[in-house]
Design a protein around this motif. Structure first.
Motif, short mmCIF file in Angstrom:
data_model
loop_
_atom_site.label_atom_id
_atom_site.label_comp_id
_atom_site.label_asym_id
_atom_site.label_seq_id
_atom_site.Cartn_x
_atom_site.Cartn_y
_atom_site.Cartn_z
N HIS A 288 5.54 19.47 -17.00
CA HIS A 288 6.99 19.53 -17.23
C HIS A 288 7.54 18.11 -17.19
N GLU A 289 8.09 17.66 -18.31
CA GLU A 289 8.62 16.30 -18.37
C GLU A 289 10.01 16.25 -17.75
N LEU A 290 10.17 15.32 -16.83
CA LEU A 290 11.43 15.17 -16.10
C LEU A 290 11.56 13.69 -15.76
N SER A 291 12.43 13.00 -16.47
CA SER A 291 12.42 11.53 -16.46
C SER A 291 12.83 10.92 -15.13
N GLY A 292 13.58 11.65 -14.28
CA GLY A 292 14.10 11.06 -13.06
C GLY A 292 13.17 11.10 -11.87
N VAL A 293 12.05 11.80 -11.97
CA VAL A 293 11.17 11.94 -10.81
C VAL A 293 10.62 10.58 -10.38
N GLY A 294 10.87 10.23 -9.14
CA GLY A 294 10.39 8.97 -8.58
C GLY A 294 11.29 7.78 -8.84
N ARG A 295 12.28 7.94 -9.70
CA ARG A 295 13.20 6.84 -9.99
C ARG A 295 14.34 6.81 -8.97
N ASN A 296 15.20 5.79 -9.06
CA ASN A 296 16.45 5.74 -8.28
C ASN A 296 16.22 5.53 -6.79
N LEU A 297 15.08 4.96 -6.39
CA LEU A 297 14.82 4.70 -4.98
C LEU A 297 15.82 3.68 -4.44
N GLN A 298 16.47 4.02 -3.35
CA GLN A 298 17.42 3.13 -2.68
C GLN A 298 17.07 3.08 -1.20
N ASP A 299 17.29 1.92 -0.60
CA ASP A 299 16.97 1.77 0.81
C ASP A 299 17.86 0.67 1.40
N PRO A 393 23.45 -0.62 -1.52
CA PRO A 393 22.78 -1.62 -2.36
C PRO A 393 22.81 -1.24 -3.84
N HIS A 394 22.76 -2.26 -4.68
CA HIS A 394 22.70 -2.06 -6.13
C HIS A 394 21.26 -1.99 -6.63
N SER A 395 20.32 -2.55 -5.90
CA SER A 395 18.91 -2.55 -6.33
C SER A 395 18.37 -1.13 -6.36
N ARG A 396 17.54 -0.86 -7.37
CA ARG A 396 16.93 0.45 -7.52
C ARG A 396 15.43 0.29 -7.74
N GLY A 397 14.65 1.08 -7.01
CA GLY A 397 13.20 1.03 -7.14
C GLY A 397 12.63 2.34 -7.60
N GLN A 398 11.34 2.55 -7.30
CA GLN A 398 10.69 3.79 -7.74
C GLN A 398 9.48 4.11 -6.87
N VAL A 399 9.07 5.38 -6.94
CA VAL A 399 7.86 5.87 -6.30
C VAL A 399 6.97 6.44 -7.39
N SER A 400 5.70 6.07 -7.37
CA SER A 400 4.77 6.55 -8.39
C SER A 400 3.40 6.77 -7.76
N ILE A 412 4.97 2.60 -3.55
CA ILE A 412 6.39 2.52 -3.18
C ILE A 412 6.92 1.15 -3.58
N ASP A 413 7.91 1.13 -4.47
CA ASP A 413 8.50 -0.12 -4.92
C ASP A 413 10.01 -0.06 -4.78
N PRO A 414 10.55 -0.48 -3.63
CA PRO A 414 12.00 -0.43 -3.45
C PRO A 414 12.75 -1.47 -4.29
N ALA A 415 12.04 -2.42 -4.87
CA ALA A 415 12.66 -3.48 -5.68
C ALA A 415 13.76 -4.19 -4.91
N TYR A 416 13.48 -4.51 -3.66
CA TYR A 416 14.47 -5.17 -2.81
C TYR A 416 14.99 -6.46 -3.46
N LEU A 417 16.31 -6.63 -3.41
CA LEU A 417 17.00 -7.82 -3.88
C LEU A 417 16.78 -8.07 -5.37
N SER A 418 16.40 -7.04 -6.11
CA SER A 418 16.27 -7.21 -7.56
C SER A 418 17.64 -7.36 -8.21
N ASP A 419 18.67 -6.93 -7.53
CA ASP A 419 20.04 -7.17 -7.98
C ASP A 419 20.64 -8.25 -7.09
#
Length: 552
Positions: A288-299, A393-400, A412-419
């Motif tokens: 089942h394709e679902l584009s948001g799974v794992g996206r939008n990680l915030q911390d 925070p504005h930064s957004r990461g992902q889980v894969s 786990i990629d929180p993408a800290y300080l990417s913004d």
């Protein structure tokens, strides 16, 4: 084995759900938890967190790490998460914080109807058994015991006084929808005489009292979910590994994921649910394709200021500190008080970086110990630390997935300080925090500041310190976000878009990170979800559940 509801994950959300759903004797519930019972002495005694948090031996702790973070000089961040019944509420600092009214109103504005502040407040109240009893904001007889701190240290009072000198108002309660100010955290800690001073994890509150008492509730510990079973577009169960045995647990009505911001998207991806590029390279069939799974990680990224002190009325490392701790442990066993009952993070401050922002965008934790690298780097002697984080925070990461192996840790990629805005705000917050910590009320406690901090630091110097030392303060959310748009994973009833019989109920469904600590909101989400699920089982609409929550 077959049940009406199969819940994966026995953390804050899962424990709450299992207890609430099994209140109906006509429904059967199975709770699957990878860890143990979560009722050992290190969990029960608040000071035991210092033994579990660092992750040595992975005691009740997944002890995850992030991928290398470019924003943190390529360092891999540390991500402790609870692995036991009660989840992270079994190893956290017990801080009970709900966030700002505007956080939840913002969820509603994003299309999450019914998740505004006025709608969620009854569910916070339903969960809560506050030490002071019920009022307009608090519940008095809910399962989750919420207390004032048992024995806050004098240094924490000095911290509050220093904040007041900077025009921060003292607050008695950070849970009315308006957090701005400085004061003492309230904590999830037992206040009844039988267990006074013990940690009140979600499992201790909801689950342990009914385990073995309800014939319709089965709790499987030491069981690792490997994939969701699907028949067409319907979830019908879960495949688990328990020891060397692999078995299938069937769900007549629903499978409910409560594995947290890392575990829930990982299990969806292992089951072929998500983005093809995250799934098919690992040899997993797309279901089942679902584009948001794992996206939008915030911390919440945390930066620490620390001092040594000659004052010994706080935690210290060495002969004196060890002897002192043993005395406090003995007193805690007698009356539930003493420094052994501390949450460590005793003092709180929520403040605005500028008068132009509409609500606090920075948070401080005053910790009565020198915390360095999640207590994994120890300093001899006594000390204290102040933690500062950017609340939204504005930064957004992902889980894969790291691989198709269900026993492998997720990537786990929180993408800290990417913004860049997060870095600029954290620098401003750290400057203000240090100004507070150098105030006159704290002068008797200051001996030597650590980490080479000094007066008149430039923004470039602050940036170097932050990139070298900042890390999580343990509030990941958002990876299965709730909403009605194309990128949402679940709808406002927490049902997975495009599938039947499958929900996600945990912090991963939060569309945006709330302005504070995340445990209390996670339990609220589970309380509300349980009412939705029970209403659906009875053929009712959700209004009946809302009326019950308001009445309680």
């Amino acid at each position: 084995m077959e049940f009406d509801y199969v819940i994966v994950g026995g953390g804050s959300a899962g424990a709450t759900l299992a207890a609430r759903l099994s209140e109906d004797p006509g429904l059967s519930v199975c709770l699957i938890e990878a860890g143990g019972r979560g009722d050992g002495i290190l969990v029960r005694i608040p000071a035991g967190a210092v033994a579990m948090l660092p992750g040595y031996g992975k005691i009740n702790n997944w002890a995850f790490h992030t991928v290398p973070q470019p924003g943190l000089n390529g360092r891999r961040g540390y991500q402790p998460r609870g692995r036991a019944l009660g989840g992270s509420s079994a190893i956290n600092a017990m801080l009970y914080v709900r966030g700002q009214r505007q956080d939840y109103d913002g969820w509603a504005d994003l299309g999450c109807e019914g998740w505004d502040w006025d709608s969620v407040l009854p569910w916070f109240r339903r969960a809560e058994g506050h030490e002071d009893g019920a009022d307009a904001f608090h519940g008095g007889d809910g399962p989750l015991q919420v207390s004032h701190q048992k024995a806050p240290r004098p240094i924490t009072r000095a911290f509050i006084a220093a904040g007041q000198e900077l025009q921060l108002r003292e607050r008695e309660d950070f849970n009315t929808g308006d957090n701005e100010g400085i004061g003492l955290f309230q904590v999830t800690q037992f206040h009844d005489p039988a267990r006074n001073g013990e940690r009140c994890s979600a499992a201790a509150a909801y689950l342990h009292p009914v385990m073995g008492q309800r014939a319709n509730l089965t709790v499987l510990t030491g069981a690792r979910a490997q994939r969701i079973l699907l028949e067409g577009r319907r979830a019908t169960g879960v495949e688990i590994r328990r020891g060397r045995r692999v078995q299938q647990i069937r769900a007549r009505r629903e499978v409910i994921l409560a594995c947290g911001a890392f575990g829930s998207p990982q299990l969806l991806q292992l089951s072929g649910i998500g983005r093809p590029e995250d799934i098919t390279p690992h040899g997993i069939e797309m279901r089942h394709e679902l584009s948001g799974v794992g996206r939008n990680l915030q911390d919440h990224l945390d930066f620490i200021l620390a001092w040594k002190t000659r004052d010994t009325d706080n935690f210290g490392i060495g002969l004196r500190g060890t002897g002192q701790l043993l005395r406090h442990l003995a007193r805690w066993r007698r009356d539930g008080r003493s420094m052994a009952a501390t949450p460590f993070a005793e003092g709180a401050a929520f403040f605005r970086s500028t008068p132009q922002v509409d609500r606090p965008d920075l948070q401080l934790h005053l910790v009565i110990a020198m915390v360095d690298d999640h207590a994994r780097r120890l300093h001899l002697g006594h000390g204290y630390s102040c933690h500062v984080c950017v609340l939204r925070p504005h930064s957004r990461g992902q889980v894969s997935l790291a691989s198709g192996d269900p026993l492998a840790d997720p990537l786990i990629d929180p993408a800290y300080l990417s913004d860049r805005r997060d870095l600029d705000l954290l620098i401003a917050g750290a400057r203000q925090a240090r100004r507070l910590m150098l105030g006159a009320p704290l002068a008797p406690y200051r001996d030597r500041e650590l980490h080479g901090m000094h007066d008149d630091m430039t923004d470039a110097e602050w940036e170097r310190h932050i990139r070298a030392r900042a890390d999580t303060i343990y509030h990941p959310v958002g990876t299965c976000r709730m909403g009605v748009d194309e990128g949402a994973v679940v709808d406002p009833q927490l049902r997975v878009h495009g599938l039947q019989g499958l929900r996600v109920v945990d912090a991963s469904v939060m569309p945006t990170l709330i302005s504070g600590n995340t445990n209390a909101p996670t339990i609220m989400i589970a309380e509300r979800a349980a009412a939705m699920i029970l209403a659906a089982a009875r053929g009712e609409d959700e209004c009946a559940g809302h009326q019950a929550a308001r009445a309680s």
